[in-house]
Design a protein around this motif. Sequence first.
Motif, PDB file in Angstrom:
ATOM      1  N   TRP B  89       0.828  -0.903   4.169  1.00  0.00           N
ATOM      2  CA  TRP B  89       1.336   0.065   3.092  1.00  0.00           C
ATOM      3  C   TRP B  89       2.784  -0.747   2.949  1.00  0.00           C
ATOM      4  CZ3 TRP B  89      -0.143   3.661   0.699  1.00  0.00           C
ATOM      5  CH2 TRP B  89      -1.211   4.508   1.079  1.00  0.00           C
ATOM      6  N   PHE B  92       2.216  -2.636   0.014  1.00  0.00           N
ATOM      7  CA  PHE B  92       1.788  -1.896  -1.228  1.00  0.00           C
ATOM      8  C   PHE B  92       3.084  -1.469  -1.870  1.00  0.00           C
ATOM      9  CE2 PHE B  92       1.933   2.450  -2.585  1.00  0.00           C
ATOM     10  CZ  PHE B  92       0.883   2.319  -3.932  1.00  0.00           C
ATOM     11  N   LYS B  96       3.557  -3.407  -5.197  1.00  0.00           N
ATOM     12  CA  LYS B  96       3.064  -2.539  -6.289  1.00  0.00           C
ATOM     13  C   LYS B  96       4.116  -1.457  -6.851  1.00  0.00           C
ATOM     14  CE  LYS B  96      -1.377  -4.251  -6.230  1.00  0.00           C
ATOM     15  NZ  LYS B  96      -1.719  -5.109  -7.213  1.00  0.00           N
ATOM     16  N   LEU B  97       4.897  -1.156  -5.923  1.00  0.00           N
ATOM     17  CA  LEU B  97       6.133  -0.222  -6.339  1.00  0.00           C
ATOM     18  C   LEU B  97       7.234  -0.727  -6.551  1.00  0.00           C
ATOM     19  CD1 LEU B  97       4.973   3.159  -4.706  1.00  0.00           C
ATOM     20  CD2 LEU B  97       4.267   2.064  -6.690  1.00  0.00           C
ATOM     21  N   ASP B  98       7.278  -1.910  -6.312  1.00  0.00           N
ATOM     22  CA  ASP B  98       8.581  -2.684  -6.636  1.00  0.00           C
ATOM     23  C   ASP B  98       9.836  -2.263  -5.395  1.00  0.00           C
ATOM     24  OD1 ASP B  98       7.575  -4.331  -8.726  1.00  0.00           O
ATOM     25  OD2 ASP B  98       7.813  -2.588 -10.066  1.00  0.00           O
ATOM     26  N   PHE B  99       9.530  -1.997  -4.571  1.00  0.00           N
ATOM     27  CA  PHE B  99      10.537  -1.759  -3.459  1.00  0.00           C
ATOM     28  C   PHE B  99      11.003  -3.009  -3.079  1.00  0.00           C
ATOM     29  CE2 PHE B  99       8.919   2.480  -3.127  1.00  0.00           C
ATOM     30  CZ  PHE B  99       9.894   3.200  -2.587  1.00  0.00           C
ATOM     31  N   GLU B 103      13.771  -2.070   2.401  1.00  0.00           N
ATOM     32  CA  GLU B 103      13.764  -0.610   2.281  1.00  0.00           C
ATOM     33  C   GLU B 103      12.481   0.150   2.506  1.00  0.00           C
ATOM     34  OE1 GLU B 103      15.322   0.513  -1.469  1.00  0.00           O
ATOM     35  OE2 GLU B 103      13.762  -0.801  -2.582  1.00  0.00           O
ATOM     36  N   ILE B 107       9.536   4.536   5.200  1.00  0.00           N
ATOM     37  CA  ILE B 107       8.480   4.998   4.642  1.00  0.00           C
ATOM     38  C   ILE B 107       7.006   4.667   5.258  1.00  0.00           C
ATOM     39  CG2 ILE B 107       7.300   5.249   2.413  1.00  0.00           C
ATOM     40  CD1 ILE B 107       9.878   4.828   0.929  1.00  0.00           C
ATOM     41  N   GLN B 110       5.977   6.601   8.135  1.00  0.00           N
ATOM     42  CA  GLN B 110       5.340   7.886   7.900  1.00  0.00           C
ATOM     43  C   GLN B 110       3.915   7.478   7.489  1.00  0.00           C
ATOM     44  OE1 GLN B 110       7.496  10.751   5.337  1.00  0.00           O
ATOM     45  NE2 GLN B 110       9.056   9.314   5.618  1.00  0.00           N
ATOM     46  N   LEU B 111       3.653   6.509   6.597  1.00  0.00           N
ATOM     47  CA  LEU B 111       2.387   6.237   5.986  1.00  0.00           C
ATOM     48  C   LEU B 111       1.330   5.777   7.010  1.00  0.00           C
ATOM     49  CD1 LEU B 111       3.665   4.936   2.588  1.00  0.00           C
ATOM     50  CD2 LEU B 111       2.132   6.526   2.776  1.00  0.00           C
ATOM     51  N   ILE B 114      -1.459   7.894   8.529  1.00  0.00           N
ATOM     52  CA  ILE B 114      -2.416   8.584   7.496  1.00  0.00           C
ATOM     53  C   ILE B 114      -3.874   7.973   7.980  1.00  0.00           C
ATOM     54  CG2 ILE B 114      -3.467   8.644   5.144  1.00  0.00           C
ATOM     55  CD1 ILE B 114      -0.799  10.297   5.235  1.00  0.00           C
ATOM     56  N   LEU B 119      -9.548   4.730   3.305  1.00  0.00           N
ATOM     57  CA  LEU B 119      -8.323   4.683   2.310  1.00  0.00           C
ATOM     58  C   LEU B 119      -7.654   3.169   2.676  1.00  0.00           C
ATOM     59  CD1 LEU B 119      -5.730   5.259   0.890  1.00  0.00           C
ATOM     60  CD2 LEU B 119      -5.123   6.526   2.729  1.00  0.00           C
ATOM     61  N   ARG B 122      -9.752   0.525   1.130  1.00  0.00           N
ATOM     62  CA  ARG B 122      -9.730   0.213  -0.158  1.00  0.00           C
ATOM     63  C   ARG B 122      -8.316  -0.368  -0.648  1.00  0.00           C
ATOM     64  NH1 ARG B 122     -13.007   3.490  -3.388  1.00  0.00           N
ATOM     65  NH2 ARG B 122     -14.987   3.558  -2.333  1.00  0.00           N
ATOM     66  N   LEU B 123      -7.110   0.105   0.086  1.00  0.00           N
ATOM     67  CA  LEU B 123      -5.866  -0.493  -0.295  1.00  0.00           C
ATOM     68  C   LEU B 123      -5.896  -1.949   0.137  1.00  0.00           C
ATOM     69  CD1 LEU B 123      -2.870   0.477  -0.600  1.00  0.00           C
ATOM     70  CD2 LEU B 123      -2.625   0.579   1.872  1.00  0.00           C
ATOM     71  N   PHE B 126      -7.224  -3.457  -2.974  1.00  0.00           N
ATOM     72  CA  PHE B 126      -6.364  -3.230  -3.919  1.00  0.00           C
ATOM     73  C   PHE B 126      -5.298  -4.377  -3.743  1.00  0.00           C
ATOM     74  CE2 PHE B 126      -3.066  -0.836  -5.951  1.00  0.00           C
ATOM     75  CZ  PHE B 126      -3.473  -0.913  -7.149  1.00  0.00           C
TER      76      PHE B 126
END
Lengths: 227, 227
Positions: B89, B92, B96-99, B103, B107, B110-111, B114, B119, B122-123, B126
Amino acid sequence: MYFYGNFSTMTRSEENYLKAIFHLGGLEHKAVSTNAIADRMETKPSSVTDMAKKLSEKGLVAYTKYKGVSLSKKGSQTALSVIRKHRLWETFLVDKLDFMWDEVHEIAEQLEHIQSEKLIDRLDAFLGFPKQDPHGDPIPSKKGEIQKEYKKLLADVPVATEGICVGVKNSSAPFLRYMDKNSMALGDTIEVLEKEEFDGSLQIKIRNKQIRISNDIATNLFIRPNE
Amino acid sequence: MYFYGNFSTMTRSEENYLKAIFHLGGLEHKAVSTNAIADRMETKPSSVTDMAKKLSEKGLVAYTKYKGVSLSKKGSQTALSVIRKHRLWETFLVDKLDFMWDEVHEIAEQLEHIQSEKLIDRLDAFLGFPKQDPHGDPIPSKKGEIQKEYKKLLADVPVATEGICVGVKNSSAPFLRYMDKNSMALGDTIEVLEKEEFDGSLQIKIRNKQIRISNDIATNLFIRPNE
DNA sequence: AATTAAAATTAGACACGTCTAAAAATATAT
DNA sequence: ATATATTTTTAGACGTGTCTAATTTTAATT
């Protein structure tokens, strides 16, 4: 004790209740009965009563004994934010991770509780700011604005509409058997070729075959029209 | 107690304890003291004792009163699976989300909980089956195999190595001030140009400027070498 | 209107994960 | 080796969210 963020006092359970109340009460925030919530959440009415009191204390719902609960502005904003997250994650799972549209709900139920506004904003951008999820349901904006349903009854779309079959209104066994027998499935692309005014029956193309369906069928199938 | 397939699902709290025990006990699954766990998890020793009993009953750790806990095979597999999720995560979020790499931890905390094997598979695909996360830490395989650390002390890499500065060993205020003063920051690309045998000092390129750093500094900086 | 049926609430209980305060075991120091 | 300090465990409590069983309120029927 679980902390998801610095300024969020919402627990997972509270969020789930708010979401259920939103779905049952609609956009007008109609009052929702204890039993209705219990049914939807597969919990007991007594648990609902307990939570109703708690949410009421927090100003998220209006609650009067024996009269059900209705969302406050604050409550509906919270619900919409959870729904937004749910639908964005579903879109992610389908668009990016190649899940089938009908296998993402469970996972999104978990992901919707992840607390990070920045994460959701970035995800939204990453997905290209989608306006609807894979089920044809609208994705609320960051501000909590929500559009009308994108999915429509097959019976209600004009001739020449093409879209994906995203749901059924009445998921009774006989109806599902009917679909099976005619080799129709959720996820199929459907095109409306012709509409018979007299009985409302439709000529449609599905899986490259033409078939005729009655109005009864057409009012039971949801389609998400392509742009 | 008899179980049909040990289908007991792990709670969030249990997963967090296993992860902490794994990090403290290392790959050899050394026994870990109650206080050490309490410190790391910012909880009280009494809570740790309670959980130790619970995890022991489930066969996830070996626990002897006053002697600490050590992970069983099953326990370490579970810990590794959580760590795998955490690091995937994080990858990712950064890729992918440019964090920013610094930082994403909160997050990912938490993730990582899951639950969906599909999932994560696949992640993983990906992301292109990454072998390390943005902090240079190795990502365990699906089977729970984990490679040696990808991040290295700047002092330990050979001349001509290029990589990203991914962490500090000693994050004391004076050291961070030093970095600031020399306009070095975590995330910067660093290239080792020259190494002085005598005192272990390095000539490095950072932000397109050449600077000289002492061995003391070089043994405090983690670098993730580029492939 | 009185009775019955349905819906909603209360009372009391429990599992989970946490805590404080006190007791017990282990480690350290003189 | 004994006293002291530290670590760890126990005992008892609490908040959250759930449940069952019993009670109360509201709705429906006769």
